[in-house]
Design an enzyme around this catalytic site. Sequence first.
Site, PDB file in Angstrom:
ATOM      1  N   TYR A  50      80.014  24.262   0.087  1.00 64.78           N
ATOM      2  CA  TYR A  50      80.092  25.586  -0.533  1.00 64.78           C
ATOM      3  C   TYR A  50      81.168  25.611  -1.611  1.00 64.78           C
ATOM      4  O   TYR A  50      81.007  26.226  -2.658  1.00 64.78           O
ATOM      5  CB  TYR A  50      80.390  26.654   0.525  1.00 64.78           C
ATOM      6  CG  TYR A  50      79.167  27.420   0.962  1.00 64.78           C
ATOM      7  CD1 TYR A  50      78.021  26.750   1.405  1.00 64.78           C
ATOM      8  CD2 TYR A  50      79.127  28.811   0.947  1.00 64.78           C
ATOM      9  CE1 TYR A  50      76.900  27.432   1.813  1.00 64.78           C
ATOM     10  CE2 TYR A  50      78.005  29.508   1.348  1.00 64.78           C
ATOM     11  CZ  TYR A  50      76.896  28.819   1.783  1.00 64.78           C
ATOM     12  OH  TYR A  50      75.780  29.506   2.176  1.00 64.78           O
TER      13      TYR A  50
ATOM     14  N   GLU B  92      79.333  25.392  -9.990  1.00 63.25           N
ATOM     15  CA  GLU B  92      78.528  26.410 -10.668  1.00 63.25           C
ATOM     16  C   GLU B  92      79.413  27.260 -11.578  1.00 63.25           C
ATOM     17  O   GLU B  92      79.057  27.532 -12.736  1.00 63.25           O
ATOM     18  CB  GLU B  92      77.833  27.305  -9.635  1.00 63.25           C
ATOM     19  CG  GLU B  92      76.739  26.614  -8.838  1.00 63.25           C
ATOM     20  CD  GLU B  92      76.224  27.486  -7.718  1.00 63.25           C
ATOM     21  OE1 GLU B  92      76.294  28.733  -7.840  1.00 63.25           O
ATOM     22  OE2 GLU B  92      75.744  26.936  -6.697  1.00 63.25           O
TER      23      GLU B  92
END
Length: 208
Positions: free
Chosen positions: A144, A151
Site C-alpha cells: 500500500y 501513484e
Amino acid sequence: MSAATKTYLTAYNALNALLWAVALSRTLRTLLSTSFDPSAVYPAVGEFTRWTQTLIVLDSAHVLFGLVRTSLLTTLLQSFSRLFLVHVIVPLSPAVQSSAFYSTMLVSWSIAEITRYTFYVYSAAGGAPQWLTWARYNFFYVLYVTGAGSEWACMWLGVRSGGVEEMAGKVVGGVVVAMLVAWPIFFPNQYLHMIALRRKMMRGKKKA
C-alpha cells in the site's frame, strides 16, 4: 450466490491473477535485461498494463449489482485513480513513463493484485490456504505504501513536467492537482481500514 455467479467470479478472478502475473513477469524481465533502466519499462509493458488495469471497472460493477459485498465508494475511488493514471497521466507524460516510480507502481500493483485475486479464487473454492491468507492480509503493509506512494509521485511528476496540462488542458491538470492534495487525506483512512480488516481476519483464524 448462484452457481453461475460463482463460476463467473472465479473465472474473472483467475483471469486477473494471470494477467497481473504476466505484467509482473514482463516488468521484472525488462528491468533485469536493461540493467534496471526504468525508461525501458513503459515501451515493454505500458499498453498491456493499461488494459489489464482497465478491467478494474468490473470490480465496481460487481459491487453495484450485489455480486460482491464491499464498499462501493472505496472501490470507485481506487478504480478512478488507477484508470486516471493509466489512461491520462502516464500516456501524456514522458517524464512519468521513464520514471522509476512508474516501475515501482507496476511491481506493487502486480504483487498486490496477484495476491488479492488468487485469494478470491481459493476462497470461492472453499477456502484459501494459510500462507495465502497471511500474504493477503500482510503484504499490504508494504505494498500500500509503495503502490500509493508511487501513484502520488507519478501524478506529481506529470504536473511538474507540464506534460499532462500541456497535452490535456488546464482542467485535467487541475484534476491531477486535486488528486495530489486528496491523496494524503484518503490514503491513511484506507490504510487503517485494511489494518482493521486484517485484525478481524487474523482473529477469526486464531479462533478457528
